[in-house]
Scaffold this active site. Structure first.
Site, PDB file in Angstrom:
ATOM      1  N   ASP A 168       0.844  -1.182   0.000  1.00 26.06           N
ATOM      2  CA  ASP A 168       0.000   0.000   0.000  1.00 26.06           C
ATOM      3  C   ASP A 168       0.886   1.242   0.000  1.00 26.06           C
ATOM      4  OD1 ASP A 168      -2.347   1.807   0.725  1.00 26.06           O
ATOM      5  OD2 ASP A 168      -3.302  -0.143   0.929  1.00 26.06           O
ATOM      6  N   HIS A 204      -3.657   6.194   2.863  1.00 27.06           N
ATOM      7  CA  HIS A 204      -4.469   5.001   2.602  1.00 27.06           C
ATOM      8  C   HIS A 204      -3.971   3.782   3.362  1.00 27.06           C
ATOM      9  CE1 HIS A 204      -6.088   1.617   0.163  1.00 27.06           C
ATOM     10  NE2 HIS A 204      -7.074   2.431  -0.126  1.00 27.06           N
ATOM     11  N   SER A 401     -11.592  -1.455  -0.912  1.00 31.91           N
ATOM     12  CA  SER A 401     -10.357  -1.416  -0.108  1.00 31.91           C
ATOM     13  C   SER A 401     -10.652  -1.820   1.323  1.00 31.91           C
ATOM     14  CB  SER A 401      -9.771   0.004  -0.087  1.00 31.91           C
ATOM     15  OG  SER A 401      -8.842   0.237  -1.089  1.00 31.91           O
TER      16      SER A 401
END
Length: 590
Positions: A168, A204, A401
């Site tokens: 990520d 994120h 996600s």
């Protein structure tokens, strides 16, 4: 979807330090203590004794951010007030300090001090968590009411001993993910060998890691705990491989290299990587058997690693889950809206969640709407979507996600309960125990909503062994990229070359991966991008699979002319950088 709640402006992140406190944006009139600073020569000439500056009040931990060109005036001010300067926080242009409680307001008024954030301790942090615990998307609700994770916790299974690799945008050690909770693998971004190395400047990765395995340092208990942040597998450990920087940029070759690193190192140096979370995908249409990205992910699966992938957020009617989720060996996760209840009677599959074609569908769904996890103050997402903030610590978003992260945590719990499980058996347990959502088709929901309370007591499916055609990886790297491409030093990366422009031979690479030596070692060697100028660099098809971001619409898998200009992280300025292509699987942040 937008929240009507107006949250405070972002507070600078504290890396490795518990942070909190209400930001102060309007400085008050000079206090007597500030006047004494003037006397001390820190803001102007005069005379005063040290006694008027120091204080007998108890010291308070603070984070001080300095204005550009302030020199060492803020540090001198801390000392003059009888405080002590701690360690530098270069990434935010500041430092930690201990300051007498009655001198904090004065310190805020010192020239060169941009902000002073008080470590408000557990009371404020707990208030953030407790205030949202009843929300349908809180981890408290998801774990205790919806997925049955708390049933696993009550039986003694919290993910302890299981490592979850997260490819990520990196992870910031905010409370819930600090201490020994995170191990950092390679940083494959331009931020490697900078103060931002391994850290999440996008916002994120930290959010996903919090869903998977977050646990506040103060959380003495997990089940039924509504005052501390607790993720799905609160005692699992995160292994972070950073492939996206603050501009959200990478090439599919970097994502492949990250998977390769996980495969080669999953059981080395004290690691026990049993789960791999990938909340991204590409819009490539190459058959999974040929696709290099799908092949790499499948190799991790055959190595004994449960690979969990988001299906993408292009929505119903897509009839195609993203790459590599379309590899049938992997666990492809869609998003559901559970309304925060234990029953599926009122559940629906999220309209943004990709559906399948009847042959390759999502394997199951998990909560993915308005999921609340950990925030990275000052990151790109944080600054662009302030409506997504909940207090000072938390950040709310929707997408596959988030759903994939929930399932990665669920897999970690099952693997602690039964360490001998193969990836095929984990998949069979999760899908075999899932609860069907009324009114949703198999192409939309797969087997249904994850149900750990049932999975916990389901016998191990001893005959679970998938027998799909094995991927070869002998196809095209270019086709794996899908519709968008990254530009490096003014040159668009196209064709059978990696991010450095080096030739990519799929056949020899695939053979090398099986032998443990291959092309990606050159990408991982030193992970330094010296001499490479990134200009208009985009996620080359490695999509964040977003549809809308607080009103910003993703066109297919492309950023439509959205520009991030003049944003600075620790002296590194990105100006005029155009986003033209990719998304992680977060649909909205609100």
């Amino acid at each position: 979807m937008h929240s009507n709640q107006q949250e405070p402006s972002p507070v600078a992140p504290s890396y490795g330090v518990t942070w909190g406190g209400v930001p102060r944006h309007a400085r008050r009139a000079m206090t007597v203590a500030v006047a004494t600073l003037v006397a001390a020569g820190l803001t102007g000439p005069a005379v005063a004794s040290a006694a008027t500056l120091t204080s007998s009040a108890d010291p308070v931990s603070v984070i001080v951010r300095e204005s550009a060109g302030s020199g060492n005036a803020p540090e001198r001010a801390v000392s003059a007030f009888g405080g002590s300067v701690g360690r530098p926080l270069d990434i935010i242009g500041g430092f930690t300090a201990e300051v007498p409680a009655d001198r904090i307001e004065a310190l805020r008024g010192v020239a060169g001090v941009q902000s002073v954030t008080v470590d408000a301790g557990l009371e404020l942090q707990s208030a953030d968590v407790e205030s949202q615990a009843a929300q349908a998307g809180s981890l408290y609700t998801i774990a205790n009411e919806v997925t049955g994770a708390s049933a696993m916790w009550d039986a003694g299974y919290t993910g302890a001993g299981v490592d979850v690799a997260v490819i990520d945008s990196g992870i910031v050690p905010v409370d819930g993910l600090n201490g020994t909770k995170v191990v950092h693998g390679p940083d494959l971004t331009l931020e490697n060998h900078t103060p931002a190395q391994n850290l999440d400047t996008y916002g994120h990765g930290t959010n996903m890691a919090g869903i998977i395995a977050g646990r506040d340092a103060a959380a003495g208990t997990v089940s039924g705990n509504s005052t501390d942040f607790v993720g799905m597998a609160p005692d699992a450990r995160i292994v972070s491989i950073k492939v996206a920087d603050a501009k959200g940029q990478t090439d599919v070759s970097q994502a492949i290299a990250a998977i390769d690193w996980v495969v080669q190192n999953h059981d080395k140096n004290g690691m026990n990587i049993r789960v791999l979370n990938m909340s991204f995908g590409t819009d490539g249409v190459q058959d999974y058997v040929l696709d290099p990205l799908a092949f790499a992910a499948e190799q991790a699966w055959h190595e004994g690693i449960v690979v969990v992938v988001a299906v993408g957020n292009e929505g119903f009617g897509t009839q195609k889950v993203n790459n590599p989720a379309y590899d049938p060996y992997l666990i492809a996760v869609g998003s559901g809206n559970t309304n925060g209840t234990a029953t599926t009677a009122d559940d629906v599959v999220s309209a943004f969640s990709n559906d399948g074609d009847g042959t390759r569908n999502p394997d199951l769904v998990a909560p993915g709407e308005k999921v609340v996890s950990l925030r990275v103050p000052g990151s790109y997402l944080d600054t662009q979507y302030p409506a997504a903030r909940i207090g000072e610590r938390l950040f709310r978003g929707s997408g596959t996600s988030q759903a994939a992260a929930v399932v990665s945590g669920a897999a970690a719990l099952l693997l602690q309960q039964r360490p001998e499980l193969t990836p095929d058996q984990v998949k069979a347990l999760l899908t075999g125990s899932a609860a069907a959502i009324p009114g949703a088709t198999a192409a939309q929901q797969g087997a249904g909503l994850v149900d750990l309370a049932k999975a916990k007591d389901t016998a191990t499916p001893v005959d679970a062994k998938q027998s799909f055609t094995l991927a070869t990886g002998a196809g095209s790297l270019e086709l794996s990229r899908g519709s968008v491409h990254v530009t490096v030093a003014g040159k668009e990366i196209r064709g059978e070359v990696d991010i450095r422009g080096k030739a990519f031979d799929a056949s020899s690479w695939a053979a090398g991966l099986k032998k443990g030596t291959n092309w990606s070692s050159s990408l991982l060697s030193g992970v330094t991008w010296s001499g490479v100028t990134w200009s208009g660099v985009t996620w080359s098809g490695v999509t964040w699979s977003g549809v809308t971001w607080s009103g910003v619409t993703w066109s297919g898998v492309t950023w439509s002319g959205v520009t991030w200009s003049g944003v600075t992280w620790s002296g590194v300025t990105w100006s005029g950088v155009t986003w033209s292509g990719v998304t992680w699987s977060g649909v909205t942040w609100s």
